[in-house]
Every structure is written in C-alpha cells, then in structure tokens.
Design an enzyme around this catalytic site. Sequence first.
Site, PDB file in Angstrom:
ATOM      1  N   LYS A  16       0.842  -1.204   0.000  1.00 54.99           N
ATOM      2  CA  LYS A  16       0.000   0.000   0.000  1.00 54.99           C
ATOM      3  C   LYS A  16       0.875   1.250   0.000  1.00 54.99           C
ATOM      4  CE  LYS A  16      -1.713   1.832   3.995  1.00 54.99           C
ATOM      5  NZ  LYS A  16      -1.428   3.275   4.077  1.00 54.99           N
ATOM      6  N   ASN A  17       1.853   1.278   0.890  1.00 53.81           N
ATOM      7  CA  ASN A  17       2.634   2.507   1.049  1.00 53.81           C
ATOM      8  C   ASN A  17       3.553   2.788  -0.134  1.00 53.81           C
ATOM      9  OD1 ASN A  17       1.347   2.958   3.404  1.00 53.81           O
ATOM     10  ND2 ASN A  17       3.098   2.596   4.763  1.00 53.81           N
TER      11      ASN A  17
ATOM     12  N   ARG B 140      -4.334  10.637   4.355  1.00 57.33           N
ATOM     13  CA  ARG B 140      -3.277  11.639   4.470  1.00 57.33           C
ATOM     14  C   ARG B 140      -2.338  11.674   3.272  1.00 57.33           C
ATOM     15  NH1 ARG B 140      -0.786  14.159   8.361  1.00 57.33           N
ATOM     16  NH2 ARG B 140       1.190  13.611   7.417  1.00 57.33           N
TER      17      ARG B 140
ATOM     18  N   CYS C 218      -4.908  13.204  13.060  1.00 56.96           N
ATOM     19  CA  CYS C 218      -5.034  11.786  12.747  1.00 56.96           C
ATOM     20  C   CYS C 218      -4.923  11.059  14.072  1.00 56.96           C
ATOM     21  CB  CYS C 218      -3.909  11.451  11.788  1.00 56.96           C
ATOM     22  SG  CYS C 218      -3.367   9.779  11.796  1.00 56.96           S
TER      23      CYS C 218
ATOM     24  N   ARG D 200       0.776  14.577  13.207  1.00 55.11           N
ATOM     25  CA  ARG D 200       1.279  14.347  11.848  1.00 55.11           C
ATOM     26  C   ARG D 200       1.270  15.609  10.967  1.00 55.11           C
ATOM     27  NH1 ARG D 200      -0.831   8.526   9.860  1.00 55.11           N
ATOM     28  NH2 ARG D 200       1.002   8.610   8.559  1.00 55.11           N
ATOM     29  N   PRO D 201       2.097  16.579  11.327  1.00 48.34           N
ATOM     30  CA  PRO D 201       2.174  17.806  10.524  1.00 48.34           C
ATOM     31  C   PRO D 201       2.845  17.566   9.172  1.00 48.34           C
ATOM     32  CG  PRO D 201       3.855  17.811  12.232  1.00 48.34           C
ATOM     33  CD  PRO D 201       3.041  16.568  12.449  1.00 48.34           C
ATOM     34  N   ILE D 202       2.804  18.578   8.304  1.00 48.84           N
ATOM     35  CA  ILE D 202       3.485  18.452   6.997  1.00 48.84           C
ATOM     36  C   ILE D 202       4.518  19.566   6.809  1.00 48.84           C
ATOM     37  CG2 ILE D 202       1.645  17.187   5.800  1.00 48.84           C
ATOM     38  CD1 ILE D 202       0.929  20.014   4.547  1.00 48.84           C
ATOM     39  N   ASP D 203       4.970  20.123   7.966  1.00 39.64           N
ATOM     40  CA  ASP D 203       5.918  21.241   7.882  1.00 39.64           C
ATOM     41  C   ASP D 203       7.190  20.884   7.103  1.00 39.64           C
ATOM     42  OD1 ASP D 203       6.201  19.522  10.148  1.00 39.64           O
ATOM     43  OD2 ASP D 203       7.787  20.826  10.895  1.00 39.64           O
TER      44      ASP D 203
ATOM     45  N   ASP E  72       4.754   0.627  11.967  1.00 44.97           N
ATOM     46  CA  ASP E  72       3.528  -0.004  11.457  1.00 44.97           C
ATOM     47  C   ASP E  72       3.403  -1.467  11.882  1.00 44.97           C
ATOM     48  OD1 ASP E  72       2.834   2.363  10.290  1.00 44.97           O
ATOM     49  OD2 ASP E  72       3.224   1.748   8.233  1.00 44.97           O
TER      50      ASP E  72
ATOM     51  N   ARG F 245      -8.604  -0.107   4.805  1.00 45.85           N
ATOM     52  CA  ARG F 245      -7.768   0.908   4.157  1.00 45.85           C
ATOM     53  C   ARG F 245      -6.437   0.294   3.719  1.00 45.85           C
ATOM     54  NH1 ARG F 245      -5.914   5.084   7.697  1.00 45.85           N
ATOM     55  NH2 ARG F 245      -4.670   5.376   5.847  1.00 45.85           N
TER      56      ARG F 245
HETATM   57  C1  UD1 Z   1       4.459   6.909   6.319  1.00 41.06           C
HETATM   58  C2  UD1 Z   1       3.589   5.689   6.166  1.00 41.06           C
HETATM   59  C3  UD1 Z   1       3.063   5.242   7.522  1.00 41.06           C
HETATM   60  C4  UD1 Z   1       4.225   5.030   8.487  1.00 41.06           C
HETATM   61  C5  UD1 Z   1       5.108   6.270   8.538  1.00 41.06           C
HETATM   62  C6  UD1 Z   1       6.370   6.052   9.378  1.00 41.06           C
HETATM   63  C7  UD1 Z   1       2.632   5.996   3.964  1.00 41.06           C
HETATM   64  C8  UD1 Z   1       1.423   6.275   3.143  1.00 41.06           C
HETATM   65  N1  UD1 Z   1       2.467   6.028   5.287  1.00 41.06           N
HETATM   66  O1  UD1 Z   1       3.638   7.951   6.831  1.00 41.06           O
HETATM   67  O2  UD1 Z   1       2.348   4.016   7.338  1.00 41.06           O
HETATM   68  O3  UD1 Z   1       3.718   4.776   9.781  1.00 41.06           O
HETATM   69  O4  UD1 Z   1       5.535   6.619   7.214  1.00 41.06           O
HETATM   70  O5  UD1 Z   1       7.085   4.983   8.901  1.00 41.06           O
HETATM   71  O6  UD1 Z   1       3.684   5.722   3.439  1.00 41.06           O
HETATM   72  N2  UD1 Z   1       6.563  14.650  10.593  1.00 41.06           N
HETATM   73  C9  UD1 Z   1       6.688  15.978  10.892  1.00 41.06           C
HETATM   74  N3  UD1 Z   1       6.579  16.887   9.874  1.00 41.06           N
HETATM   75  C10 UD1 Z   1       6.372  16.502   8.595  1.00 41.06           C
HETATM   76  C11 UD1 Z   1       6.261  15.131   8.289  1.00 41.06           C
HETATM   77  C12 UD1 Z   1       6.372  14.218   9.312  1.00 41.06           C
HETATM   78  O7  UD1 Z   1       6.871  16.370  12.044  1.00 41.06           O
HETATM   79  O8  UD1 Z   1       6.285  17.370   7.710  1.00 41.06           O
HETATM   80  C13 UD1 Z   1       6.673  13.662  11.682  1.00 41.06           C
HETATM   81  C14 UD1 Z   1       5.403  12.822  11.837  1.00 41.06           C
HETATM   82  O9  UD1 Z   1       4.449  13.473  12.639  1.00 41.06           O
HETATM   83  C15 UD1 Z   1       5.949  11.563  12.467  1.00 41.06           C
HETATM   84  C16 UD1 Z   1       7.328  11.419  11.816  1.00 41.06           C
HETATM   85  O10 UD1 Z   1       7.665  12.718  11.319  1.00 41.06           O
HETATM   86  O11 UD1 Z   1       6.093  11.766  13.848  1.00 41.06           O
HETATM   87  C17 UD1 Z   1       7.392  10.434  10.676  1.00 41.06           C
HETATM   88  O12 UD1 Z   1       6.345  10.715   9.752  1.00 41.06           O
HETATM   89  P1  UD1 Z   1       6.443  10.343   8.207  1.00 41.06           P
HETATM   90  O13 UD1 Z   1       7.617   9.452   7.979  1.00 41.06           O
HETATM   91  O14 UD1 Z   1       6.355  11.580   7.408  1.00 41.06           O
HETATM   92  O15 UD1 Z   1       5.100   9.493   8.023  1.00 41.06           O
HETATM   93  P2  UD1 Z   1       4.154   9.473   6.781  1.00 41.06           P
HETATM   94  O16 UD1 Z   1       4.916   9.670   5.529  1.00 41.06           O
HETATM   95  O17 UD1 Z   1       2.962  10.322   7.035  1.00 41.06           O
END
Ligand code: UD1
Length: 418
Positions: A22-23, A92, A116, A121-124, A304, A397
């Site tokens: 999936k990922n 997301r 979530c 889970r920010p996107i900064d 995961d 999902r």
């Molecule tokens: C992806 C996976 C999810 C997995 C996660 C960690 C997909 C679709 N999902 O999620 O199944 O659990 O990787 O292996 O591939 N963070 C920030 N700012 C950001 C982005 C992330 O602070 O802009 C933090 C997140 O809150 C979290 C950490 O970084 O604490 C890791 O998140 P990230 O690796 O980005 O997870 P996803 O890509 O959302």
Amino acid sequence: MDRIIVQGGEVLNGQVHTSGSKNSALPLLFATLLCDGKFIFKNIPDLKDIDSTRELLGHLGAIAARDGDKYIVSVKDVRDHRAPYDLVRKMRAGILCLGPLLARYGEAIVSLPGGCAIGTRPIDKHLDAMKVLGAELDIQDGYVHAKVKKLRGGNIVFDGVTVGGTENVIMAAVLAEGETIIENAAKEPEVTDLVDLLNKMGAKIQGRTTSILKIQGVEKLCPAEHTVIPDRIEAGTLLIAGAITGGEVTVTNCVPQHLEALTFKMRESGFNISSEADTITVHRCKGWNGTDVTTAPFPGFATDLQAQFMALMTQAEGTSIITESIFENRFMHVQELNRLNANIAHRTQVAVVRGRKGGLKGAPVMATDLRASASLILAGLVAEGETEVARVYHLDRGYERLEKKLESLGAKVSRIRG
Ligand code: UD1
C-alpha cells in the site's frame, strides 16, 4: 459498518501470499501526474486507500482503472490542481500530489490533511523542502497554496526522517532546474520503489536505498511500466499471526530483507524463523520470551508493526518494553488489548507488556487505526471465545482481505457486513 468476528484457539498452518505494498502504491500512483501518457502497474493491492487515490487522481484529471492483473493510469491534460479536503481527509497520503503538481504545473492547492488518530502528523517538513526548491507557499482556509514559475534544485536537510516528505520532495525535484541533494532522506523500501519508477520514467536520481539522494532535474519524463514491491507490513502481520498461535506459517512473495528488524526480534524472543529468496517461515513454537522493541525509521523496527508485535508479546513469558519513537499517540490499541485481558501499562511513548501464555479472553473491541485493527485480530486468534472487532473500515484501508488470508491458514474469522 462491518465487523470482524474471531473465534480464538485455532493453530494457523500453511502458506499465504503477500499483496502489493500500500505505502508504495500510493506515491507511485501520484507520480503519474508528472507526465502525460499511459502507465501500467502490476501488484497494486485492492484497498480502500487505493480507491481514495483513484478518486483524487480522477478529480485532478487522471483516469485510473483495474484491467485484470494490471492497473492502468492514463494522464492527459490535468487541469485541476486542487486536492479538496473531502478527498485528502480520507487519506493523508493525498498530500503527495503537492510535489508532482508543483513540478509539472507550477501550481498546487492541497488541503491540509489535519489531525489523525495516531498523532498530529504535521506536513511542515514537506512545505519547508518545497520552499528550498523555490515554491511560494501560503496557507488559506485550510489549504496550502503553492506556486512557482519553475522549481530549481537546492540542498535539503531533513531534521527528522519523513517518508512522505522525502517522497514529495523527490517528485518535485525530478523536474526542477539543476541538482537537488536530499540529506537524511527516508530509506524505506517504498521510497526506493518510487525512485526506481521515476528513474524508469527518465529521472536522474542517485543514491537509491541511502539517506543521501542526488537528483539531477530533467526537462521531461515519460510513462513507464512498474510492479509494486510486496507489502512488508502485511507480510509481517501474517508472520505474527502464525507465530502467536504457535503454528507454522510460510509467507510467500515477500522480501525477507525488508523484514529483518522484525525477524531479528522474533528470533530474539525464541522463534525459529527461516527464509528463502522470497519467503519467510515461522516454525512451530511452544513458548517465547518477552523482548524489548523500539520503533525507528527503516531499517529499524517499523512503527507499522508495533501494535501487532505487542499482541505477540502479550503471549510471551516475561515482560517486554515497547517504545514508540515515531508517533506520539500510537498506543490506542493498549486499552483495547487490555479489554481482552492483556496486562499492558503505558506512559506517553513507552508500554510495558506483562506477558502470560494464554490469559486473553474474547470481548467486543474497537479498531482505532489501521495497524491497531490488525493487532486486535491477532490477539483474537488466541483469546478464549469470541472477539468482535468493530470499525474495521480502518483495516480495509490497508489490508487486502486479511480475514480471507487468515481463514486460508485455518483461523476462524468472519466478517459481518452492515
Ligand atoms: C508513512 C507511512 C506510515 C508510516 C510512517 C512512518 C505511507 C502512506 N504512510 O507515513 O504508514 O507509519 O511513514 O514509517 O507511506 N513529521 C513531521 N513533519 C512533517 C512530516 C512528518 O513532524 O512534515 C513527523 C510525523 O508526525 C511523524 C514522523 O515525522 O512523527 C514520521 O512521519 P512520516 O515518515 O512523514 O510518516 P508518513 O509519511 O505520514
């Protein structure tokens, strides 16, 4: 809403096939936005998140459809550059259209994904990286408005590993002018799968599987054919399903190297595990010991698989300390496992599992997120009597017919629709 009923007490045995990841599939599908033409994918799993991605791609103007064992995406004239809240809210990963849209069209309006269950889970980090590549960003009414005349290469150093952030910025940088270097890039196999597809499309990305990626921007990309890698999280879940019942289960069509952190910990706990080129077998086991685990980015222990491993440790001899280092709120399954008579205490990001073979008792429980649902089903396999897992839309999902796969191994699992 569907529910899953598990009658505990069956020992699982046999072989079970792993579906496509999936990922991996999600970013691969968003990468199609980077050029016009027809993409042919194989091994795209049949999941709710894939349906949500198809809907979002369709909204933007790309048509995706299953054709036998192929999944075809046709892209022509993407005119809408806006990913609405209704679609991103469901999944997301919808944020992954930001990089491709910005790179190709110089504009993207993407809803902020919002909170979530497993954390904020920010996107900064995604946004900061796009700024380094020259994008102008503005947040208005819950949407990221991103604009640029032409992205240009830059040096990005992630201050924490982010899988989605790495994928988004790779997809932006492949069409940027000049060279981009990403340091502290995520090394997850799903990122490598994306790099492999993009290189087939004509991108110039060096450093696959490493934490430093060098991307030489190109003018244009072309469509490609690609087979999605096997889902390591599903494979790990199925392996734990065999293990928790003390049975012998072979998981086929997986990549054993992608699961080394899990198999290492399972061996440490006392399981005998063997692997061949694309299979892993957990052998019959009468008892295993408590083992400590800390989640970490790949090649560390996958967050995961944390909930599923915790279910396994409820049946261990002794205590296990499980530390969640990726997400701040990923222990919601603890309360539900305790409803099944497990003995788990947790404080913020550390859970202490006091194991005891047997002892779990069936009860109605509620799935709180995707992987938590799987852990409750695993616990149900060894709980006395019936366990009813509600809210399994979370499971749908990310797992392709998990109950059917478990049934094929001898589990008594059924789905009640409604
Ligand atoms: C992806 C996976 C999810 C997995 C996660 C960690 C997909 C679709 N999902 O999620 O199944 O659990 O990787 O292996 O591939 N963070 C920030 N700012 C950001 C982005 C992330 O602070 O802009 C933090 C997140 O809150 C979290 C950490 O970084 O604490 C890791 O998140 P990230 O690796 O980005 O997870 P996803 O890509 O959302």
